[in-house]
Scaffold this motif. Structure first.
Motif, PDB file in Angstrom:
ATOM      1  N   ARG A   8       3.877  15.386  24.891  1.00 43.23           N
ATOM      2  CA  ARG A   8       3.571  16.806  25.053  1.00 43.23           C
ATOM      3  C   ARG A   8       2.904  17.130  26.390  1.00 43.23           C
ATOM      4  NH1 ARG A   8      -0.130  18.390  22.322  1.00 43.23           N
ATOM      5  NH2 ARG A   8      -0.951  16.506  21.349  1.00 43.23           N
ATOM      6  N   ALA A   9       2.631  16.098  27.187  1.00 40.68           N
ATOM      7  CA  ALA A   9       1.958  16.329  28.472  1.00 40.68           C
ATOM      8  C   ALA A   9       2.875  17.098  29.426  1.00 40.68           C
ATOM      9  CB  ALA A   9       1.550  15.008  29.102  1.00 40.68           C
ATOM     10  N   PRO A  10       2.333  18.058  30.155  1.00 36.10           N
ATOM     11  CA  PRO A  10       3.177  18.845  31.078  1.00 36.10           C
ATOM     12  C   PRO A  10       3.731  18.023  32.236  1.00 36.10           C
ATOM     13  CG  PRO A  10       0.841  19.384  31.344  1.00 36.10           C
ATOM     14  CD  PRO A  10       0.939  18.535  30.133  1.00 36.10           C
ATOM     15  N   ASP A  11       2.985  17.024  32.687  1.00 41.84           N
ATOM     16  CA  ASP A  11       3.432  16.191  33.803  1.00 41.84           C
ATOM     17  C   ASP A  11       4.117  14.946  33.252  1.00 41.84           C
ATOM     18  OD1 ASP A  11       3.872  14.774  36.085  1.00 41.84           O
ATOM     19  OD2 ASP A  11       1.748  14.395  36.537  1.00 41.84           O
ATOM     20  N   ARG A  12       5.432  14.862  33.416  1.00 43.77           N
ATOM     21  CA  ARG A  12       6.199  13.742  32.885  1.00 43.77           C
ATOM     22  C   ARG A  12       6.745  12.826  33.983  1.00 43.77           C
ATOM     23  NH1 ARG A  12       9.615  15.906  27.657  1.00 43.77           N
ATOM     24  NH2 ARG A  12       7.900  17.059  26.674  1.00 43.77           N
TER      25      ARG A  12
END
Length: 448
Positions: free
Chosen positions: A381-385
């Motif tokens: 779910r982290a915005p930075d992938r």
């Protein structure tokens, strides 16, 4: 709702996958040839004694006269019988009786199939004891693998859940220790799995806790192994902190179970603190040696034998802001740190004796599984992938090493018997990288 929502057809699919997970892990645990029945010898026999004679006295099975057993444990001149103790004038099992009590239904079923830990003339059948212990341990650890899978499906896709469940069991002491015989760790780690599942289910579904069930699990963990005192402190603090309205019921149930346990101890040992639970086993100095030994030594280090735990810790720290249930991460870390503290103050036996790898850290595996589930969910779910490919590659590598390391303990008697080697006896071998336990049988020990 946090994580992947289940479609209407998925409950049936999950049940089918759980069956596959159970059967596959059970087959692996049974196929692995190494047997570790040392401390646990007499566990199944005690179950039968409690079942058929309503007594913990092993006199009629142990034909040596009672006075032969002296002091806290059996006569040191016969190290093969250190598992026995004299109590109230009778011979009984020295180690905690909780595993034997909880195993009674399974042992009864195995007895019905024609396998017994007692010979027809009333002596210990070591072959029967080993067969029963292996069967009970394999079933419990296969069931634990299903519990891990059920936990993971609450927050992760099914494919990820399969990897978490099988990786946790086959890449840890579940394979190399808890499934090899009926160690006290076997029941303890199974109960910890039930505990972690119950707490995750409560928080994820925003439900009320089941205080009677939680208290029963916590009390059972302590009855199985004294390190369960960590669970009493940690879970009691969790209930008081987040579910204070249920604390009275939880506390009353816990007190009732512990009172029953004390009554049992008094009836069997003539004391409420038997030798294995005695404070005399603890020492509060020179703690750095066991701390380093349990974490990074080449023959007992958790981070060496289960390097995937490093990735779990990384996930929890790296994605701490995205963790769905931070309070559960705090509880998991509290349990892991608490167990490490107990291992460190258990100065006398911190190296865990005749076993493979970080046996004492077996009880922490369900809490690492909980952290892994929370961390993987947060990573998804982290915005930075941008770093996900590298992280997944690192996770696969560390998990593969973990599986290989623990498979060595389940398939190699040379690795297990490293603890008995002359090299181990004459050097600080636990910290010696020239001949680590996992390499025993693959390389020659140093000549010096």
């Amino acid at each position: 709702m946090v994580g992947e929502s289940l479609r209407s057809d998925e409950p049936g699919r999950i049940r089918r996958l759980q069956l596959i997970v159970f059967l596959f892990s059970l087959a692996v645990f049974i196929a692995a040839p190494v047997v570790e029945v040392s401390d646990s010898r007499y566990t199944a026999l005690l179950s039968e004694c409690l079942l058929y004679h309503r007594s913990a006295e092993l006199d009629e099975y142990y034909k040596v006269p009672v006075p032969w057993v002296t002091g806290d444990t059996a006569n040191p001149k016969d190290a093969n019988e250190y598992q026995l103790v004299k109590a109230r004038g009778h011979v009984t099992y020295f180690f905690p009786h909780g595993s034997s009590i909880l195993s009674i239904p399974l042992v009864a079923g195995i007895n019905a199939a024609g396998v017994s830990a007692a010979t027809p003339d009333g002596r210990l059948s070591l072959e029967g004891e080993i067969r029963i212990e292996r069967a009970v341990a394999a079933v419990l650890m296969a069931a634990l693998t299903c519990i891990f899978f059920a936990m993971a499906t609450m927050m992760l896709p099914l494919s990820w859940s399969m990897v978490v469940a099988l990786g946790a069991s086959l890449g840890s002491q579940i394979l190399s220790t808890a499934s090899r015989g009926l160690w006290s760790h076997t029941w303890e780690v199974f109960l910890y799995g039930l505990l972690a599942h119950s707490i995750l289910s409560t928080e994820h579904n925003r439900a009320r806790i089941r205080p009677v069930w939680l208290a029963t699990l916590v009390a059972s963990i302590y009855c199985v192994r004294p390190t369960g005192a960590v669970a009493i402190v940690a879970v009691s603090a969790y209930v008081w902190w987040l579910h204070r309205g249920d604390f009275i019921v939880y506390g009353a149930t816990l007190a009732a179970w512990l009172t029953a346990f004390i009554i049992y101890l008094w009836s069997v040992f003539g004391t409420i603190i038997p030798p294995y639970y005695s404070r005399s086993r603890l020492k509060f100095h020179d703690l750095m040696l066991p701390l380093a030994g349990n974490l990074i030594s080449p023959s007992r280090g958790l981070l060496v034998f289960v390097p995937s735990t490093m990735f779990v810790i990384y996930l929890a720290v790296r994605y701490r802001k995205q963790l769905a249930h931070k309070q559960l991460a705090v509880l998991a870390f509290a349990q892991i740190i608490g167990l490490e503290i107990v291992m460190c103050v258990n100065n006398k036996d911190w190296s865990a004796g005749y076993c493979y790898g970080p046996r004492f850290f077996t009880d922490a595996i369900p809490w690492f599984v909980l952290l892994a589930i929370l961390g993987l969910d947060a990573m998804r779910r982290a915005p930075d992938r941008s770093s996900h490919r590298r992280e997944i590659a690192a996770a696969i590598l560390l998990l593969a090493v973990s599986v290989a390391m623990n498979a060595r303990g389940a398939w190699s008697y040379e690795a297990l018997d490293w603890s008995l080697s002359p090299f181990h006896a004459r050097s600080p071998s636990i910290f010696d990288w020239r001949y680590p336990q996992f390499m025993a049988g693959l390389i020659e020990p140093p000549k010096d």
